[in-house]
Design a protein around this motif. Sequence first.
Motif, PDB file in Angstrom:
ATOM      1  N   TYR A  11       0.849  -1.182   0.000  1.00 58.17           N
ATOM      2  CA  TYR A  11       0.000   0.000   0.000  1.00 58.17           C
ATOM      3  C   TYR A  11       0.884   1.232   0.000  1.00 58.17           C
ATOM      4  O   TYR A  11       1.443   1.606   1.029  1.00 58.17           O
ATOM      5  N   GLN A  12       1.029   1.825  -1.176  1.00 56.11           N
ATOM      6  CA  GLN A  12       1.855   3.016  -1.278  1.00 56.11           C
ATOM      7  C   GLN A  12       1.146   4.064  -2.129  1.00 56.11           C
ATOM      8  O   GLN A  12       0.235   3.747  -2.873  1.00 56.11           O
ATOM      9  N   TRP A  31      -4.066  -1.172  -5.177  1.00 57.34           N
ATOM     10  CA  TRP A  31      -4.214  -1.838  -3.885  1.00 57.34           C
ATOM     11  C   TRP A  31      -5.176  -3.016  -3.936  1.00 57.34           C
ATOM     12  O   TRP A  31      -5.370  -3.704  -2.946  1.00 57.34           O
ATOM     13  N   GLY A 118      -1.175   5.347   1.807  1.00 53.00           N
ATOM     14  CA  GLY A 118      -0.479   4.071   1.890  1.00 53.00           C
ATOM     15  C   GLY A 118       0.496   4.062   3.046  1.00 53.00           C
ATOM     16  O   GLY A 118       1.210   5.037   3.287  1.00 53.00           O
ATOM     17  N   TYR A 122      -0.303  -1.691   5.310  1.00 50.37           N
ATOM     18  CA  TYR A 122      -1.717  -1.405   5.549  1.00 50.37           C
ATOM     19  C   TYR A 122      -1.963  -0.006   5.005  1.00 50.37           C
ATOM     20  O   TYR A 122      -1.056   0.626   4.462  1.00 50.37           O
ATOM     21  N   PHE A 123      -3.181   0.495   5.127  1.00 50.89           N
ATOM     22  CA  PHE A 123      -3.435   1.867   4.702  1.00 50.89           C
ATOM     23  C   PHE A 123      -4.381   2.554   5.666  1.00 50.89           C
ATOM     24  O   PHE A 123      -5.024   1.908   6.497  1.00 50.89           O
TER      25      PHE A 123
END
Length: 150
Positions: A11-12, A31, A118, A122-123
């Motif tokens: 997650y970025q 994602w 992100g 995780y986000f």
Amino acid sequence: MPAPAAQKVTYQSLYRYTVDANRRVQMPLPWRSAKPVELTMIVWPQHECGPCLRVVPPEQLDKLREKIENMPAPDRTALKRHVGSSSIKVELDSAKRIVIPAEMADAVGIRDEAVFAGMLDYFEVWSKDRYADMHSQEKRVVANALKSLE
């Protein structure tokens, strides 16, 4: 021959999406997992700018559960109660959206726009105003932390 392992989602990046009247919001395309994944959405009140939603995949929920289980009794009980009562399982609908429950949207101030941040494994989902405040406050911390990585 064994089946190839499922590729882990990283997650970025940062995404901004409109939230519709039913609190449905698009999941960022990068994602999305190839297979349906049941994510856990938690009201996360850790920041002084206000709470956000932390959204974790199953392996991160397992790590969180393990950390909580290893805490002293009073903290363990309080955190189990908080995470258990302030979280829900979410899945993408057929249009690749997640639905934010009304109570959670109210708790974190999400109205017409959601900011997806992100966090690598995780986000987080923020209201646009709280994200801007948090981002502004964390600039100095980030600058100092980046120096320590060099």
